[in-house]
Design a protein around this motif. Structure first.
Motif, PDB file in Angstrom:
ATOM      1  N   TYR A  15       0.830  -1.244  -0.088  1.00  0.00           N
ATOM      2  CA  TYR A  15       0.035   0.026  -0.015  1.00  0.00           C
ATOM      3  C   TYR A  15       0.948   1.175   0.072  1.00  0.00           C
ATOM      4  N   GLY A  16       1.857   1.213   0.831  1.00  0.00           N
ATOM      5  CA  GLY A  16       2.627   2.566   1.163  1.00  0.00           C
ATOM      6  C   GLY A  16       3.557   2.820  -0.175  1.00  0.00           C
ATOM      7  N   ILE A  17       4.003   1.794  -0.941  1.00  0.00           N
ATOM      8  CA  ILE A  17       5.117   2.147  -1.834  1.00  0.00           C
ATOM      9  C   ILE A  17       4.204   2.458  -3.328  1.00  0.00           C
ATOM     10  N   LEU A  18       2.966   1.750  -3.365  1.00  0.00           N
ATOM     11  CA  LEU A  18       2.091   2.393  -4.411  1.00  0.00           C
ATOM     12  C   LEU A  18       1.530   3.471  -4.141  1.00  0.00           C
ATOM     13  N   LEU A  19       1.253   4.066  -2.862  1.00  0.00           N
ATOM     14  CA  LEU A  19       0.797   5.481  -2.619  1.00  0.00           C
ATOM     15  C   LEU A  19       1.810   6.377  -2.828  1.00  0.00           C
ATOM     16  N   GLN A  20       3.200   5.881  -2.483  1.00  0.00           N
ATOM     17  CA  GLN A  20       4.239   6.745  -2.710  1.00  0.00           C
ATOM     18  C   GLN A  20       4.503   7.159  -4.114  1.00  0.00           C
ATOM     19  N   GLU A  21       4.416   6.115  -4.985  1.00  0.00           N
ATOM     20  CA  GLU A  21       4.659   6.176  -6.472  1.00  0.00           C
ATOM     21  C   GLU A  21       3.580   7.176  -7.143  1.00  0.00           C
ATOM     22  N   ALA A  22       2.358   7.147  -6.413  1.00  0.00           N
ATOM     23  CA  ALA A  22       1.231   7.901  -7.089  1.00  0.00           C
ATOM     24  C   ALA A  22       1.181   9.393  -6.442  1.00  0.00           C
ATOM     25  N   GLY A 137      13.662  -6.915   4.333  1.00  0.00           N
ATOM     26  CA  GLY A 137      13.988  -5.893   3.290  1.00  0.00           C
ATOM     27  C   GLY A 137      13.638  -6.220   1.907  1.00  0.00           C
ATOM     28  N   GLU A 138      12.525  -7.209   1.840  1.00  0.00           N
ATOM     29  CA  GLU A 138      12.195  -7.462   0.310  1.00  0.00           C
ATOM     30  C   GLU A 138      10.648  -7.905   0.227  1.00  0.00           C
ATOM     31  N   VAL A 139      10.187  -7.412  -0.748  1.00  0.00           N
ATOM     32  CA  VAL A 139       8.480  -7.650  -0.882  1.00  0.00           C
ATOM     33  C   VAL A 139       8.079  -7.933  -2.201  1.00  0.00           C
ATOM     34  N   ASP A 140       7.132  -9.016  -2.369  1.00  0.00           N
ATOM     35  CA  ASP A 140       6.923  -9.346  -3.760  1.00  0.00           C
ATOM     36  C   ASP A 140       5.468  -9.116  -3.831  1.00  0.00           C
ATOM     37  N   PHE A 141       5.167  -8.252  -4.940  1.00  0.00           N
ATOM     38  CA  PHE A 141       3.844  -7.805  -5.093  1.00  0.00           C
ATOM     39  C   PHE A 141       3.153  -8.819  -6.131  1.00  0.00           C
ATOM     40  N   MET A 142       2.304  -9.735  -5.696  1.00  0.00           N
ATOM     41  CA  MET A 142       1.725 -10.799  -6.733  1.00  0.00           C
ATOM     42  C   MET A 142       0.681 -10.087  -7.520  1.00  0.00           C
ATOM     43  N   GLY A 143       0.775 -10.664  -8.665  1.00  0.00           N
ATOM     44  CA  GLY A 143      -0.367  -9.968  -9.775  1.00  0.00           C
ATOM     45  C   GLY A 143       0.054  -8.664 -10.440  1.00  0.00           C
ATOM     46  N   LYS A 144      -0.346  -8.381 -11.640  1.00  0.00           N
ATOM     47  CA  LYS A 144       0.287  -7.219 -12.334  1.00  0.00           C
ATOM     48  C   LYS A 144      -0.171  -6.019 -11.748  1.00  0.00           C
ATOM     49  N   ARG A 145       0.509  -4.845 -12.206  1.00  0.00           N
ATOM     50  CA  ARG A 145       0.063  -3.462 -11.652  1.00  0.00           C
ATOM     51  C   ARG A 145      -1.445  -3.413 -12.040  1.00  0.00           C
ATOM     52  N   GLY A 146      -2.237  -2.646 -11.054  1.00  0.00           N
ATOM     53  CA  GLY A 146      -3.597  -2.683 -11.294  1.00  0.00           C
ATOM     54  C   GLY A 146      -4.337  -3.893 -10.951  1.00  0.00           C
ATOM     55  N   ALA A 147      -3.708  -5.160 -10.376  1.00  0.00           N
ATOM     56  CA  ALA A 147      -4.495  -6.214 -10.019  1.00  0.00           C
ATOM     57  C   ALA A 147      -4.799  -6.017  -8.545  1.00  0.00           C
ATOM     58  N   GLY A 148      -5.596  -6.800  -8.183  1.00  0.00           N
ATOM     59  CA  GLY A 148      -6.366  -6.864  -6.968  1.00  0.00           C
ATOM     60  C   GLY A 148      -7.313  -5.498  -6.879  1.00  0.00           C
ATOM     61  N   ASN A 168      -9.597   8.465  -3.454  1.00  0.00           N
ATOM     62  CA  ASN A 168      -8.873   9.170  -4.619  1.00  0.00           C
ATOM     63  C   ASN A 168      -7.685   8.881  -4.985  1.00  0.00           C
ATOM     64  N   GLU A 169      -6.748   8.753  -3.595  1.00  0.00           N
ATOM     65  CA  GLU A 169      -5.435   8.394  -3.686  1.00  0.00           C
ATOM     66  C   GLU A 169      -5.295   6.895  -4.045  1.00  0.00           C
ATOM     67  N   LEU A 170      -6.112   6.245  -3.541  1.00  0.00           N
ATOM     68  CA  LEU A 170      -6.198   4.690  -3.561  1.00  0.00           C
ATOM     69  C   LEU A 170      -6.280   4.376  -4.804  1.00  0.00           C
ATOM     70  N   ASP A 171      -7.314   5.100  -5.424  1.00  0.00           N
ATOM     71  CA  ASP A 171      -7.598   5.076  -6.929  1.00  0.00           C
ATOM     72  C   ASP A 171      -6.434   5.382  -7.801  1.00  0.00           C
ATOM     73  N   LYS A 172      -5.710   6.449  -7.545  1.00  0.00           N
ATOM     74  CA  LYS A 172      -4.781   6.926  -8.478  1.00  0.00           C
ATOM     75  C   LYS A 172      -3.634   5.773  -8.107  1.00  0.00           C
ATOM     76  N   ALA A 173      -3.520   5.087  -7.207  1.00  0.00           N
ATOM     77  CA  ALA A 173      -2.405   4.369  -6.925  1.00  0.00           C
ATOM     78  C   ALA A 173      -2.591   2.778  -7.642  1.00  0.00           C
ATOM     79  N   GLN A 174      -3.886   2.984  -8.291  1.00  0.00           N
ATOM     80  CA  GLN A 174      -4.361   1.544  -9.048  1.00  0.00           C
ATOM     81  C   GLN A 174      -4.748   0.468  -8.145  1.00  0.00           C
ATOM     82  N   MET A 175      -5.269   0.679  -6.942  1.00  0.00           N
ATOM     83  CA  MET A 175      -5.650  -0.082  -5.921  1.00  0.00           C
ATOM     84  C   MET A 175      -7.228  -0.543  -6.132  1.00  0.00           C
ATOM     85  N   ASN A 176      -7.739  -0.197  -6.974  1.00  0.00           N
ATOM     86  CA  ASN A 176      -9.170  -0.489  -7.331  1.00  0.00           C
ATOM     87  C   ASN A 176     -10.233  -0.422  -6.092  1.00  0.00           C
ATOM     88  N   PRO A 177     -10.205   0.840  -5.263  1.00  0.00           N
ATOM     89  CA  PRO A 177     -11.107   0.890  -4.157  1.00  0.00           C
ATOM     90  C   PRO A 177     -12.416   0.975  -4.690  1.00  0.00           C
TER      91      PRO A 177
END
Ligand code: NAD
Length: 315
Positions: A15-22, A137-148, A168-177
């Motif tokens: 969540y944090g990294i996707l929000l940071q990237e947005a 120190g490692e994380v694996d996001f399962m599913g393509k960008r915008g998945a979930g 709106n921020e979650l939506d911009k981060a493509q988290m499909n709220p």
């Protein structure tokens, strides 16, 4: 918006990294020392997507003791059994004006969060999104960008401007709220979903597709769902899916969307950590007891997962 993630494990990082990237200002707060040390040593977190494209992402990381800022919103992602300690360590920077959002699995966390945040400033939710922490120190996001996708609902069921801003921020981060209008119904529908997949896959150490494609899947899933739906009817909880819709969602999730995934409860068991089963099947059974309904299958499954944990730890 300015966010502080309480818990920088698999979901906190996703969540944090996707929000940071947005474009948001995000600080991560964590307590697991090997994870903190590794992130500091390597200058960020290694992020992968479906085991590939491993790259370093710089993050701001603090401990509860060192964090000293004033975010618009805290996002809380601890395991149920860790949450009380986490919140106690964070209490010194939580002020009455602060908002908290969480999509933790299970039930029991909201009461703990209510001890520190005003009821009108708590937003709960559920996440249908798979993320793995392979090690510190490692994380694996399962599913393509915008998945979930995720569902969210304020505890008071009256969305305010901060809730819409978060959406709106979650939506911009493509988290499909999706903003829902029934708090308990939203959360319990996911608890029931997890009470089938997480528990059975963990107990037998199998991938979701192995369970979803098993010939006995329908009757096992239906038995757990029927018990849980009967209890929710007695408790006057309005689930957001019908029994058939919940069965369909389980089929699609296990057979089509994530057949190769192991649920997060399994990740805990193989790392010799306690699972959240008491907050999922155990919670349903406890709710049943309150309404004079013996949830025999959920009780049995809760103990079966504890037996699997015990067996693992004593191997
Ligand atoms: P997580 O275990 O990855 O992280 C939670 C906390 O535990 C973090 O502070 C992390 O640093 C710490 N931690 C991680 N491994 C540890 C270890 N071996 N020893 C000690 N501490 C450790 O948890 P998560 O997957 O982020 O889950 C948070 C909540 O979200 C849970 O309620 C979970 O059920 C729910 N959830 C998870 C997923 C998923 O795919 N991971 C999906 C939906 C919901």
């Amino acid at each position: 918006m300015k966010f502080a993630m309480i818990g920088a494990g698999a979901m906190g990082l996703r969540y944090g990294i996707l929000l940071q990237e947005a474009g948001n200002d995000v600080t991560f707060i964590d307590t697991w020392q090997p994870h903190i040390d590794k992130i500091r040593e390597q200058g960020g977190v290694y992020v992968m997507r479906d085991h590939e494209d491993r790259h370093l992402v710089d993050i701001k990381l603090e401990t509860p003791e060192s964090y000293d800022d004033d975010p618009d919103m805290f996002i809380i992602f601890a395991k149920q059994m860790q949450l009380a300690d986490y919140l106690e360590r964070c209490a010194h920077f939580i002020k009455p004006k602060h908002y908290a959002f969480t999509c933790m699995n299970g039930m029991g966390h909201i009461e703990k969060i209510q001890k520190y945040f005003d009821d009108d400033k708590i937003i709960g939710g559920t996440a249908l999104i798979a993320t793995v922490l392979p090690g510190p120190g490692e994380v694996d996001f399962m599913g393509k960008r915008g998945a979930g996708k995720l569902n969210m609902c304020p505890l008071n069921e009256k969305p305010d401007q901060m809730c819409y801003d978060l959406f709106n921020e979650l939506d911009k981060a493509q988290m499909n709220p999706t903003l829902t209008d029934d708090f308990m119904g939203t959360l319990m529908t996911k608890v029931i979903f997890n009470s089938v997949i997480n528990t059975i896959c963990t107990m037998f150490e199998i991938q979701m597709g192995e369970f979803g494609n098993f010939s006995g899947f329908d009757s096992m899933a239906r038995q757990l769902i029927d018990e849980a739906y009967d209890i929710c009817a007695r408790a006057d909880i309005h689930l957001v899916s019908s029994r058939d819709e919940e069965m369909k969602a389980l089929e699609v999730n296990t057979r089509v969307d994530m057949p190769l995934h192991y649920p997060s409860m399994y990740q805990d068991m193989i790392n010799d950590r306690p699972t959240e089963v008491d907050y999922i099947n155990g919670y349903i059974a406890e709710l049943g007891r309150k309404y004079h309904y013996e949830a025999a299958t959920h009780l049995f499954v809760t103990q079966a997962v504890h037996l699997a944990e015990y067996h693992r730890q004593n191997e």
